[in-house]
Write a protein that holds these residues in place. Structure first.
Motif, PDB file in Angstrom:
ATOM      1  N   ASP A  27      15.054  28.927  57.380  1.00 55.88           N
ATOM      2  CA  ASP A  27      14.568  29.949  56.455  1.00 55.88           C
ATOM      3  C   ASP A  27      13.157  29.623  55.990  1.00 55.88           C
ATOM      4  O   ASP A  27      12.251  30.475  56.011  1.00 55.88           O
ATOM      5  CB  ASP A  27      15.525  30.044  55.263  1.00 55.88           C
ATOM      6  N   LEU A  28      12.953  28.381  55.579  1.00 59.44           N
ATOM      7  CA  LEU A  28      11.651  27.948  55.071  1.00 59.44           C
ATOM      8  C   LEU A  28      10.546  28.165  56.086  1.00 59.44           C
ATOM      9  O   LEU A  28       9.424  28.567  55.749  1.00 59.44           O
ATOM     10  CB  LEU A  28      11.739  26.467  54.688  1.00 59.44           C
ATOM     11  N   HIS A  29      10.839  27.939  57.355  1.00 63.32           N
ATOM     12  CA  HIS A  29       9.832  28.030  58.406  1.00 63.32           C
ATOM     13  C   HIS A  29       9.431  29.467  58.725  1.00 63.32           C
ATOM     14  O   HIS A  29       8.491  29.681  59.498  1.00 63.32           O
ATOM     15  CB  HIS A  29      10.321  27.312  59.662  1.00 63.32           C
ATOM     16  N   GLN A  30      10.117  30.426  58.117  1.00 61.26           N
ATOM     17  CA  GLN A  30       9.720  31.823  58.288  1.00 61.26           C
ATOM     18  C   GLN A  30       8.600  32.232  57.334  1.00 61.26           C
ATOM     19  O   GLN A  30       8.041  33.319  57.450  1.00 61.26           O
ATOM     20  CB  GLN A  30      10.929  32.749  58.062  1.00 61.26           C
ATOM     21  N   HIS A  31       8.255  31.359  56.401  1.00 63.10           N
ATOM     22  CA  HIS A  31       7.275  31.694  55.364  1.00 63.10           C
ATOM     23  C   HIS A  31       5.984  30.899  55.562  1.00 63.10           C
ATOM     24  O   HIS A  31       6.027  29.694  55.842  1.00 63.10           O
ATOM     25  CB  HIS A  31       7.849  31.392  53.981  1.00 63.10           C
ATOM     26  N   THR A  32       4.868  31.552  55.408  1.00 61.25           N
ATOM     27  CA  THR A  32       3.567  30.884  55.503  1.00 61.25           C
ATOM     28  C   THR A  32       3.423  29.894  54.361  1.00 61.25           C
ATOM     29  O   THR A  32       3.646  30.253  53.194  1.00 61.25           O
ATOM     30  CB  THR A  32       2.427  31.909  55.429  1.00 61.25           C
ATOM     31  N   PRO A  33       3.066  28.638  54.637  1.00 65.21           N
ATOM     32  CA  PRO A  33       2.951  27.637  53.567  1.00 65.21           C
ATOM     33  C   PRO A  33       1.866  28.012  52.559  1.00 65.21           C
ATOM     34  O   PRO A  33       0.945  28.769  52.876  1.00 65.21           O
ATOM     35  CB  PRO A  33       2.580  26.356  54.316  1.00 65.21           C
ATOM     36  N   PRO A  34       1.951  27.485  51.343  1.00 65.15           N
ATOM     37  CA  PRO A  34       0.890  27.713  50.357  1.00 65.15           C
ATOM     38  C   PRO A  34      -0.461  27.269  50.908  1.00 65.15           C
ATOM     39  O   PRO A  34      -0.554  26.241  51.591  1.00 65.15           O
ATOM     40  CB  PRO A  34       1.320  26.845  49.169  1.00 65.15           C
ATOM     41  N   PRO A  35      -1.523  28.004  50.624  1.00 65.21           N
ATOM     42  CA  PRO A  35      -2.814  27.735  51.270  1.00 65.21           C
ATOM     43  C   PRO A  35      -3.501  26.453  50.820  1.00 65.21           C
ATOM     44  O   PRO A  35      -4.344  25.923  51.534  1.00 65.21           O
ATOM     45  CB  PRO A  35      -3.655  28.960  50.878  1.00 65.21           C
ATOM     46  N   GLU A  36      -3.144  25.918  49.652  1.00 59.20           N
ATOM     47  CA  GLU A  36      -3.892  24.774  49.123  1.00 59.20           C
ATOM     48  C   GLU A  36      -3.384  23.427  49.627  1.00 59.20           C
ATOM     49  O   GLU A  36      -3.954  22.384  49.307  1.00 59.20           O
ATOM     50  CB  GLU A  36      -3.839  24.781  47.587  1.00 59.20           C
TER      51      GLU A  36
END
Length: 340
Positions: free
Chosen positions: A122-131
């Motif tokens: 599930d987590l890998h479907q979301h773009t990580p925070p940019p910072e």
């Protein structure tokens, strides 16, 4: 001068937890301390105490917690925080750590590890925070330095020479076989940092705790962390079933996955060897010595992959076997270390 207890009391004074009873909880390898707060009505909360003067910074924890909850994953809800004081008041997930749940009912172990894998999928479907910083191949290689500095420093082959040879052989393998870092890697993803929340649904059934060191990393980094656990033996049948489940759900090439898994497993466990030896020698924490044989075993099993044969020739003479004599020497050094 204001004492820490006075700062905590002031922090809690504007909340409904000002008169709560405090009970200390077990900490981790960091300088953070935790307390469970007991309200008179039976409610509980967790207080994270991470003072800046010890080198702690609660901002990464707050950022990642927000990211996880925004994506319907179970990070603790933050109720009150002070960056200046290094204090967080947050939701209490209870005591059903995976290690405890498995001890109570071992038949649930495969299901729990599958649920933990669902979180990663599930987590890998979301773009990580940019910072966030990126755990690229150069960074991965540099993170293994601790093994040579703190664990392998007493080996027969000089540590500096071994480190140079290892890096020269390791980096090309990373470049050849690892995909580009693209997902949020929580990094300390294992059974003592996961809590079973059966009343929730889907991936939210797994409560997430220790994630403030998250980086942008490789897709199977946290799977390696989960299955090559430094603190407990994951049964081989559970490991194989979990890897099979991951491959079926991702459609990843099995051969490429196994190489990536071994490379990341080697990298991670080399770093852990160094961290645990440093915690013993520098911080006077002898119980980490007890985990070293298991971590060393992970290193050796990863080196058994045919693609790592050249690296194995470099590492085997550079890393002392954790014999009883070697481990006792670490404990002796630890006993001489002034406690902080």
């Amino acid at each position: 001068m204001t004492t820490r207890e006075e700062e905590i009391a002031e922090f809690l004074s504007s909340t409904r937890w000002s008169a709560a009873r405090h009970a200390p909880l077990a900490g981790d390898a960091s300088s953070r301390r935790y307390r469970r707060l007991h309200h008179s009505n039976g409610d509980t909360a967790i207080l994270m105490d991470a003072p800046q003067e010890t080198g702690e910074d609660i901002r990464p924890f707050l950022r990642i917690a927000q990211f996880l909850t925004e994506n319907q994953l179970s990070a603790p809800e933050i109720w009150h925080s002070s960056e200046a004081l290094g204090l967080i008041l947050m939701e209490d997930f209870g005591d059903a750590l995976f290690v405890s749940a498995i001890a109570d009912r071992s038949a649930d172990e495969p299901m729990l590890y599958q649920a933990a894998t669902d979180v990663l999928l599930d987590l890998h479907q979301h773009t990580p925070p940019p910072e966030l910083s990126v755990m690229d191949n150069q960074t991965l290689a540099q993170m293994t330095d601790l093994a040579f500095i703190w664990y392998g420093s007493e080996a027969s082959e000089p540590a500096e020479k071994a480190l140079s040879a290892f890096t020269e052989a390791f980096l090309p393998k990373l470049d050849k076989f690892l995909p580009a870092p693209s997902v949020l890697a929580l990094r300390d993803y294992h059974a003592e940092n996961l809590i079973w929340l059966p009343n929730r649904v889907g991936a939210a059934r797994v409560g997430l705790l220790d994630f403030q060191d998250a980086l942008v990393g490789h897709p199977c980094y946290d799977l390696v962390s989960l299955l090559q656990d430094a603190r407990r033996d994951v049964p081989n049948d559970v490991t194989q079933a979990t890897k099979k489940y991951y491959l079926e759900r991702t459609g990843a090439d099995p051969d490429l996955f196994e190489v990536s898994y071994s490379l990341l497993g080697l990298q991670r466990n080399l770093r852990i060897l160094g961290v645990f030896a440093r915690l013993c020698k520098l911080a006077g924490k002898p119980h980490y010595v007890d985990f070293i044989p298991r971590v060393y075993g992970h290193v050796m099993r990863n080196l058994a992959h045919p693609e790592l044969s050249q690296i194995a020739e470099i590492l085997r003479p550079a890393l002392p076997e954790p014999s009883s004599v070697f481990l006792q020497s670490l404990r002796d050094q630890c006993a001489k270390t002034p406690k902080p």
